[in-house]
Scaffold this motif. Structure first.
Motif, short mmCIF file in Angstrom:
data_model
loop_
_atom_site.label_atom_id
_atom_site.label_comp_id
_atom_site.label_asym_id
_atom_site.label_seq_id
_atom_site.Cartn_x
_atom_site.Cartn_y
_atom_site.Cartn_z
N ASP A 177 0.81 -1.21 0.00
CA ASP A 177 0.00 0.00 0.00
C ASP A 177 0.85 1.27 0.00
O ASP A 177 0.30 2.37 -0.12
CB ASP A 177 -0.93 0.02 1.22
N PRO A 192 -7.25 -0.25 -4.02
CA PRO A 192 -7.58 -0.84 -2.72
C PRO A 192 -6.95 -0.13 -1.52
O PRO A 192 -7.49 -0.20 -0.41
CB PRO A 192 -7.03 -2.27 -2.83
N SER A 193 -5.83 0.57 -1.75
CA SER A 193 -5.14 1.18 -0.61
C SER A 193 -5.99 2.23 0.09
O SER A 193 -5.90 2.39 1.32
CB SER A 193 -3.81 1.79 -1.05
N ARG A 196 -8.72 0.47 2.16
CA ARG A 196 -8.05 -0.42 3.10
C ARG A 196 -7.41 0.37 4.23
O ARG A 196 -7.43 -0.05 5.39
CB ARG A 196 -7.00 -1.24 2.35
#
Length: 274
Positions: A177, A192-193, A196
């Motif tokens: 990430d 997604p980072s 997340r």
């Protein structure tokens, strides 16, 4: 650039000269003995000008002239990194020495840039990088700047101390990430980072380098849990991730040895470059 203009952000070119000329023609550029460039047009290209296609040197030569005219902003990609920094990965072709020297000259004098920051006609901010900015790199690597312009300044510092090249899964095989904006994978690291790490997008983004959807195979490359936040434009090969009211737009057409059959720039109207 102070005056509002039409800013066309072009994805990875990959050594495909004729498709690039065709795309510019669709934006109103006329090619003849001299290039007739529309007064309202500025191009930002997201990097990976070279490799894959048959005409990397011709692409670099064309861009060199447009940089001189001040109508083009060039961002560094991981394939340019092979020539302006350490060769951190192997590739099965090497571009001509003249083109290599041009790339190194652009990097040395700042014409080859880490990123660009743009404000569109509605006042929305956009950060444009090669691979996209992960939440981890924005927070840990840059100190969480709250504007695209401040992030651009931080990325210039990252380029000076080599942090810009921080690798991710494409080099190391492990998702990160904190992957940097030259190497991050859109499908597993950039998009997604943000959810997340429970981070709000402080501005919109545009990137190339990779896609959350494999256009050539017509299948998702992003994990299923993130797919509902991604909107696909099949006619332009754009994938738009939406999070906390802002967007990250991926415009890598996924050229191979032959150019993608369809692709288009992402155009910002009434826009200015910081």
């Amino acid at each position: 650039m102070a005056d509002p203009t039409r800013i066309a952000v072009i994805g990875d070119v990959g050594g495909h000269f004729e498709p690039l000329v065709h795309l510019l023609g669709e934006l109103g550029v006329r090619f003849g003995a001299e290039i007739d460039w529309p007064d309202d047009l500025h191009v930002i290209q997201v990097g990976d000008l070279v490799h894959r296609g048959p005409a990397s040197a011709e692409v670099v030569g064309l861009v060199a002239g447009l940089l001189e005219r001040g109508v083009w902003t060039q961002i560094v990609g991981n394939h340019e990194q092979l020539y302006v920094d350490r060769p951190v990965f192997g590739w099965n072709e090497v571009i001509e020495e003249t083109a290599q020297e041009q790339l190194r000259g652009w990097w040395a004098d700042g014409r080859l840039q880490a990123a660009a920051a743009v404000t569109d006609g509605s006042g929305e901010e956009w950060l444009i990088t090669h691979a996209g900015l992960t939440a981890g790199f924005w927070r840990q690597g840059l100190g969480a700047p709250d504007s695209a312009e401040a992030t651009l300044a931080a990325l210039k510092e990252a380029a000076a101390d080599s942090a810009l090249w921080h690798p991710g899964t494409m080099l190391l095989g492990v998702d990160d990430d904190n992957a940097g904006p030259v190497w991050a994978a859109a499908r597993t690291e950039v998009y997604p980072s943000w959810p997340r790490l429970e981070a709000e997008l402080p501005f919109n983004q545009i990137h190339g380098h990779s896609s959350a959807f494999d256009w050539n195979r017509s299948q998702w490359s992003a994990e299923s849990w993130i797919q509902p936040q991604i909107r696909l434009d099949l006619n332009h090969r754009h994938a738009t991730f939406e999070h906390t009211g802002r967007r990250i737009v991926g415009i890598d057409p996924c050229h191979l040895a032959e150019a993608a059959p369809v692709f288009a720039p992402f155009v910002l109207h009434g826009a200015t470059i910081s």
